[in-house]
Scaffold this motif. Structure first.
Motif, PDB file in Angstrom:
ATOM      1  N   ILE A 101       0.837  -1.201   0.000  1.00 38.22           N
ATOM      2  CA  ILE A 101       0.000   0.000   0.000  1.00 38.22           C
ATOM      3  C   ILE A 101       0.874   1.254   0.000  1.00 38.22           C
ATOM      4  CG2 ILE A 101      -1.606   1.343   1.431  1.00 38.22           C
ATOM      5  CD1 ILE A 101      -2.841  -1.386   2.229  1.00 38.22           C
ATOM      6  N   ALA A 102       1.987   1.202   0.748  1.00 35.15           N
ATOM      7  CA  ALA A 102       2.912   2.343   0.752  1.00 35.15           C
ATOM      8  C   ALA A 102       3.463   2.592  -0.648  1.00 35.15           C
ATOM      9  CB  ALA A 102       4.045   2.082   1.736  1.00 35.15           C
ATOM     10  N   TRP A 103       3.848   1.515  -1.333  1.00 37.13           N
ATOM     11  CA  TRP A 103       4.354   1.654  -2.709  1.00 37.13           C
ATOM     12  C   TRP A 103       3.264   2.218  -3.625  1.00 37.13           C
ATOM     13  CZ3 TRP A 103       2.654  -0.862  -7.174  1.00 37.13           C
ATOM     14  CH2 TRP A 103       3.454  -0.695  -8.314  1.00 37.13           C
ATOM     15  N   LEU A 104       2.038   1.685  -3.479  1.00 36.65           N
ATOM     16  CA  LEU A 104       0.929   2.149  -4.314  1.00 36.65           C
ATOM     17  C   LEU A 104       0.604   3.613  -4.027  1.00 36.65           C
ATOM     18  CD1 LEU A 104      -1.245   1.315  -6.374  1.00 36.65           C
ATOM     19  CD2 LEU A 104      -2.709   0.676  -4.433  1.00 36.65           C
ATOM     20  N   LEU A 105       0.680   3.999  -2.751  1.00 38.28           N
ATOM     21  CA  LEU A 105       0.394   5.387  -2.388  1.00 38.28           C
ATOM     22  C   LEU A 105       1.391   6.332  -3.047  1.00 38.28           C
ATOM     23  CD1 LEU A 105      -1.240   7.399  -0.673  1.00 38.28           C
ATOM     24  CD2 LEU A 105       0.327   6.940   1.220  1.00 38.28           C
ATOM     25  N   ARG A 106       2.656   5.945  -3.050  1.00 30.74           N
ATOM     26  CA  ARG A 106       3.669   6.789  -3.689  1.00 30.74           C
ATOM     27  C   ARG A 106       3.401   6.915  -5.189  1.00 30.74           C
ATOM     28  NH1 ARG A 106       9.690   5.498  -1.658  1.00 30.74           N
ATOM     29  NH2 ARG A 106      10.008   7.345  -2.957  1.00 30.74           N
ATOM     30  N   ILE A 107       3.031   5.805  -5.831  1.00 36.59           N
ATOM     31  CA  ILE A 107       2.741   5.839  -7.267  1.00 36.59           C
ATOM     32  C   ILE A 107       1.559   6.759  -7.551  1.00 36.59           C
ATOM     33  CG2 ILE A 107       2.003   4.451  -9.246  1.00 36.59           C
ATOM     34  CD1 ILE A 107       4.915   3.996  -8.390  1.00 36.59           C
ATOM     35  N   ILE A 108       0.503   6.637  -6.719  1.00 40.83           N
ATOM     36  CA  ILE A 108      -0.689   7.466  -6.926  1.00 40.83           C
ATOM     37  C   ILE A 108      -0.355   8.938  -6.752  1.00 40.83           C
ATOM     38  CG2 ILE A 108      -2.957   8.045  -5.967  1.00 40.83           C
ATOM     39  CD1 ILE A 108      -3.299   5.056  -5.323  1.00 40.83           C
ATOM     40  N   VAL A 109       0.431   9.260  -5.703  1.00 44.71           N
ATOM     41  CA  VAL A 109       0.784  10.662  -5.433  1.00 44.71           C
ATOM     42  C   VAL A 109       1.627  11.239  -6.569  1.00 44.71           C
ATOM     43  CG1 VAL A 109       2.102  12.167  -3.892  1.00 44.71           C
ATOM     44  CG2 VAL A 109       0.585  10.437  -2.938  1.00 44.71           C
ATOM     45  N   LEU A 142      -5.406  10.276   7.336  1.00 45.71           N
ATOM     46  CA  LEU A 142      -6.731  10.081   6.747  1.00 45.71           C
ATOM     47  C   LEU A 142      -6.775   8.802   5.916  1.00 45.71           C
ATOM     48  CD1 LEU A 142      -9.577  11.105   6.146  1.00 45.71           C
ATOM     49  CD2 LEU A 142      -8.625  12.407   4.228  1.00 45.71           C
ATOM     50  N   VAL A 143      -5.797   8.646   5.019  1.00 45.76           N
ATOM     51  CA  VAL A 143      -5.777   7.471   4.140  1.00 45.76           C
ATOM     52  C   VAL A 143      -5.640   6.193   4.960  1.00 45.76           C
ATOM     53  CG1 VAL A 143      -4.481   6.291   2.326  1.00 45.76           C
ATOM     54  CG2 VAL A 143      -4.889   8.751   2.167  1.00 45.76           C
ATOM     55  N   LEU A 144      -4.668   6.186   5.891  1.00 43.14           N
ATOM     56  CA  LEU A 144      -4.428   4.971   6.660  1.00 43.14           C
ATOM     57  C   LEU A 144      -5.487   4.744   7.722  1.00 43.14           C
ATOM     58  CD1 LEU A 144      -0.569   5.103   6.969  1.00 43.14           C
ATOM     59  CD2 LEU A 144      -1.937   3.581   5.590  1.00 43.14           C
ATOM     60  N   ASN A 163       6.541  15.521  -0.482  1.00 39.38           N
ATOM     61  CA  ASN A 163       7.223  14.859   0.638  1.00 39.38           C
ATOM     62  C   ASN A 163       6.904  13.370   0.727  1.00 39.38           C
ATOM     63  OD1 ASN A 163       8.617  17.058   1.565  1.00 39.38           O
ATOM     64  ND2 ASN A 163       7.088  17.658   3.085  1.00 39.38           N
ATOM     65  N   LEU A 164       5.773  12.949   0.153  1.00 38.22           N
ATOM     66  CA  LEU A 164       5.360  11.561   0.227  1.00 38.22           C
ATOM     67  C   LEU A 164       6.090  10.666  -0.773  1.00 38.22           C
ATOM     68  CD1 LEU A 164       1.494  12.011   0.664  1.00 38.22           C
ATOM     69  CD2 LEU A 164       3.128  11.312   2.412  1.00 38.22           C
ATOM     70  N   HIS A 165       6.701  11.253  -1.806  1.00 37.11           N
ATOM     71  CA  HIS A 165       7.325  10.408  -2.822  1.00 37.11           C
ATOM     72  C   HIS A 165       8.726  10.841  -3.215  1.00 37.11           C
ATOM     73  CE1 HIS A 165       6.940  13.313  -6.164  1.00 37.11           C
ATOM     74  NE2 HIS A 165       5.777  13.639  -5.636  1.00 37.11           N
ATOM     75  N   ARG A 166       9.247  11.898  -2.602  1.00 37.80           N
ATOM     76  CA  ARG A 166      10.569  12.371  -2.978  1.00 37.80           C
ATOM     77  C   ARG A 166      11.632  11.346  -2.578  1.00 37.80           C
ATOM     78  NH1 ARG A 166      12.964  13.761   1.637  1.00 37.80           N
ATOM     79  NH2 ARG A 166      11.673  14.364   3.406  1.00 37.80           N
ATOM     80  N   PRO A 167      12.836  11.403  -3.164  1.00 43.60           N
ATOM     81  CA  PRO A 167      13.923  10.493  -2.772  1.00 43.60           C
ATOM     82  C   PRO A 167      14.225  10.622  -1.281  1.00 43.60           C
ATOM     83  CG  PRO A 167      14.468  11.640  -4.815  1.00 43.60           C
ATOM     84  CD  PRO A 167      13.206  12.279  -4.302  1.00 43.60           C
ATOM     85  N   GLY A 168      14.388   9.489  -0.633  1.00 45.26           N
ATOM     86  CA  GLY A 168      14.670   9.481   0.799  1.00 45.26           C
ATOM     87  C   GLY A 168      13.449   9.612   1.682  1.00 45.26           C
TER      88      GLY A 168
END
Length: 832
Positions: free
Chosen positions: A436-444, A765-767, A461-466
């Motif tokens: 779900i974390a991986w999917l959330l980053r893709i969606i964002v 909210l999402v989680l 901030n949800l998908h940037r490197p690091g």
């Protein structure tokens, strides 16, 4: 460059602060998990050891033989007495009658009782068997009926003088579950009560005291082989309270699995802590590499540090966990069946330590492997780029550690399949949240970029490197899911007891109604309440001695889950299908059936015994074997508080066997009080069980189980919070870099804090919604599949729990952001 182990240890020790700064999260997470497992394992082992140590006293002898609805015949007694001294007791439920009446457990004992331990009375200490016409009563019976010493109480048709109040019954635990307080009389007084009639529900027990060094298990097997059809239930001193031991071991296994889940969650914190620590050591690692240190040297230096802190945390966890049974025993008091003494139990402690070490290896290796394989320049760039590579050797170690954890959990369990399913569910949840974390980053990443700077920065901030999105999602998801699951379980149990039971529960269960008194009994009930509902059926007890062509006494071991083969069971006969039953295979017999004996068997029991319609089953009643064929299989709604049995015979099969009737009564509240006083004097052999008292005992038991689960799960919640704090700490360095750049571009502290608040708000909210679904599913499984209750959680409590959990998470995230706001640009840039 290669270094000796002594040199590597010297570098490792000097680099590691005595305050273990940077590895505190690793230490805290391992301590929490190992201490929990050690405490649960030590408590379970302590209680089991105490049960074994006191086996003779709990059982009342070296070997115990229980017989339902009859006493041993001359041949049986002769064989028992050949083995050793025999003490006989008879136990039955009966009404104690004073000014009021109360259901009690009447126990008749002979002059040899007890073989081991002492019967003690309040104020006088050790006591002998009461004289004929005298009685010892429990303190609850004395208080409830207001009867004191030297006053009288009636059982059946006999009146007894109270010669003492019982303070200690040595074999109390071995007697099992009781519905009322105990009262003890002399065996010579039992006939005067006239409570033992043909068909009466009672149990005779014969406790044998063997000569020293005699093998109790061998004696038990010999006696059982001599009388295979006697319907005996034989127990030896090695397992004086089998039901209690079984419950403690199963509960211990379940709580151990919950503790293991907490340790797995803590493992994520271990990984975050190690990753954060190694991030703070980038300069040191890069310097070592520039000076010629190879990957192996880097790995050994920091692995030694991690192992040193891990072993220290594990040892402290073991020390705390080993003494926790004393604290639990002090707090729990009478809730525990026996008070566990303080003894160090090496096996549960060793298993807990091994779990902790394997978790440390499985979760610490990935960040360590990344640090050792990245070039010096790459280590500096990874501040903003991040890196997720892991070499094959380290991956193999991680997989091996996980496989070892699963193997230990399954190999040490009483029920391996259940353990495997539980561990699989825990790892499955971790994988699900990771996905779900991986999917959330893709969606964002694919969402349109907002024009407003704060939402744009928060999403970035949800998908940037690091970004620590994966660790935050796992930590927050696990914590909130546990919150919701516990709330759903506890509120569903409460609602089940509060709402469902009163709607369908009768007022009384009545046992041992004489067959020739059924008409008078019904008349008395109807006169008290004309609208009363009376459901009355025959009640017998028998032992299954053969099923599907297999003799039970010839089986090497009983089938898994075949509890119905252990001792005697209640059964009945009926022309009509009992209420709450539904035939799922075969056919119910005609109402006027007069042929050979037939049986209708409960479907789950039939599946456990691999039986089908047409197979044979033989039941021993009072030493007489009754062979029958299975005519139908049926499902039973056990929770409707009706009268139902696993085995129902066809009419005419058991009519000649001595037996009484049982009934359920549903009457108005005023009629309950009237009947509670009027029925016992007229039907002294009958026992009135108030359903309200039974449900109160069930409520207490379920509440205690829920509290134990909540206590173990709270460690998992603490571990989840530690993981969340670790994830925030792991992201601090990159966030400081972001904060400095934003400040240099003109952002205010409020804007930086607002962006992070929006980021954590989106995650919460999402989680929160995700955890609501996962927690409800887990709660449903526990309530419906394990407890077999209806799933009815309280929406308000769930909402408050979810909002509270998300709020705590949000606050922790914001508190963790405060040091970032305080960073000075000049100092931060110099440290990068």
């Amino acid at each position: 460059m290669s270094l000796s182990l002594a040199a590597i240890w010297r570098i490792s020790r000097r680099d590691l602060s005595t305050r273990i700064r940077g590895l505190r999260l690793l230490a805290i997470c391992l301590f929490l998990g190992v201490a929990t497992l050690a405490a649960i394992g030590s408590l379970t082992a302590g209680i089991s050891e105490e049960l074994s140590r006191r086996g003779q006293t709990i059982l009342g002898g070296d070997v115990e033989i229980g017989i339902a609805q009859r006493q041993a015949n001359a041949a049986e007694l002769a064989s028992m007495r050949k083995a050793g001294a025999v003490s006989e007791t008879v136990r039955l439920r009966a009404m104690a009658i004073g000014e009021d009446s109360l259901l009690a457990e009447l126990k008749a004992v002979d002059g040899l009782y007890p073989h081991y331990g002492s019967l003690k009375l309040a104020g006088t200490g050790t006591a002998q068997t009461p004289e004929k016409g005298e009685i010892y009563i429990g303190p609850t019976l004395s208080d409830r009926l207001g009867i004191k010493q030297n006053e009288t109480v009636r059982f059946g048709e006999a009146t007894f003088k109270v010669a003492g109040i019982i303070s200690e019954e040595p074999d109390r635990l071995g007697e099992g579950f009781t519905l009322g307080p105990v009262a003890i009389i002399n065996m010579a007084s039992l006939p005067d009560t006239k409570l033992i009639q043909p068909g009466s529900m009672y149990e005779a027990k014969y406790r044998i005291k063997l000569p020293p060094q005699q093998d109790a298990a061998a004696v038990a097997k010999t006696l059982e082989a001599q009388f295979p059809s006697a319907g005996w239930e034989i127990t030896d001193r090695s397992n004086g309270a089998p039901g209690t031991r079984r419950f403690i071991e199963r509960m211990g296994q379940f709580l151990t699995l919950v503790g293991l889940a907490a340790l797995v969650i803590a493992g994520i914190g271990v990984g975050n802590g190690v990753g954060s620590y190694l991030a703070s050591k980038r300069a040191s690692i890069a310097t070592l590499k520039v000076n010629g240190a190879d990957s192996g040297v880097i790995f050994r230096i920091y692995m030694l540090q991690i192992l040193t802190v891990s072993i220290g945390a594990i040892l402290v966890g073991l020390a705390v966990g080993s003494v926790m049974p004393l604290a639990i025993g002090w707090v729990a008091g009478d809730i525990l069946p026996v008070a566990p003494g303080y003894t160090v139990h090496p096996i549960p402690l060793a298993v807990s330590a091994l779990y902790g070490l394997l978790i440390a290896i499985a979760f610490a290796l990935p960040p360590l492997a990344r640090a050792r394989t990245v070039p010096a320049a790459g280590l500096f760039r990874s501040i903003v780029e991040g890196d997720s590579r892991i070499d094959r050797r380290s991956l193999a170690w991680v997989i091996g550690a996980i496989v070892a954890i699963i193997a230990i959990a399954v190999g040490t369990a009483r029920e391996p399949l259940f353990s495997l399913a539980f561990v699989g569910a825990a790892f499955g949840l971790l994988l699900l949240l990771t996905g779900i974390a991986w999917l959330l980053r893709i969606i964002v990443i694919r969402l349109p970029r907002p024009k407003a700077p704060l939402p744009r920065l928060a999403l970035a901030n949800l998908h940037r490197p690091g970004a620590q999105t994966q660790a935050l999602v796992v930590a927050l998801g696990l914590g909130l899911t546990l919150f919701v699951t516990l709330a759903a379980i506890q509120t569903s149990i409460g609602n089940e007891i509060k709402n469902s039971i009163p709607e369908r529960a009768p007022s009384f269960f009545i046992l041992d109604i004489p067959r020739d008194g059924t008409e008078r009994f019904t008349e008395m009930v109807k006169s008290a309440d004309p609208k009363a509902t009376v459901n009355m059926i025959p009640a017998l007890r028998g032992t299954i001695v053969e099923f599907g062509g297999q003799r039970v006494d010839q089986l090497k071991e009983l089938p898994e889950g075949a509890w119905v083969l252990n001792g005697d069971r209640g059964l009945t006969y009926s022309a009509e299908l009992p209420k709450g039953s539904e035939v799922v295979a075969g056919e119910w017999w005609p109402a006027d059936y007069k042929g050979p004996p037939l049986i209708s068997l409960e479907a789950e029991v039939a599946a456990t015994l691999s039986l089908k319609v047409g197979d044979s089953m033989t039941v021993s009643l009072l030493g007489v074997e009754v062979p029958a064929k299975i005519a139908s299989l049926r499902t039973v709604k056990w929770d409707n508080f009706g009268l139902n049995y696993v085995i129902v015979f066809s009419p005419g099969s058991l009519d000649a066997a001595p037996h009484n009737m049982v009934a359920t009564l549903t009457v108005s509240k005023p009629a309950e009080a009237v009947l509670a006083k009027a029925l016992p004097p007229v039907f002294p052999s009958a026992s009135l069980i108030e359903v309200g008292e039974v449900t109160a005992q069930i409520t207490t038991l379920l509440s205690q189980m829920a509290q134990a689960i909540a206590a173990a799960a709270s460690i998992a919640i603490l571990a989840g919070i530690a993981v969340l704090v670790g994830a925030i700490a792991a992201a601090r360095q990159s966030r400081i870099y972001d904060s400095v750049i934003m400040k240099m571009l003109g952002s205010s502290r409020g804007q930086i804090l607002g962006a992070q608040a929006l980021e954590y708000g989106i995650l919460a909210l999402v989680l929160g919604l995700l955890s609501l679904g996962l927690g409800m599913a887990a709660g449903w499984y526990v309530i419906v599949q394990i407890f077999d209750f209806s799933f009815s959680p309280d929406p308000l409590i769930l909402a408050i729990t979810l909002i509270g959990g998300a709020g705590i998470t949000f606050i922790l995230g914001m508190v963790g952001s405060l040091p970032i706001l305080a960073a000075r640009p000049a100092e931060a840039l110099r440290s990068l």
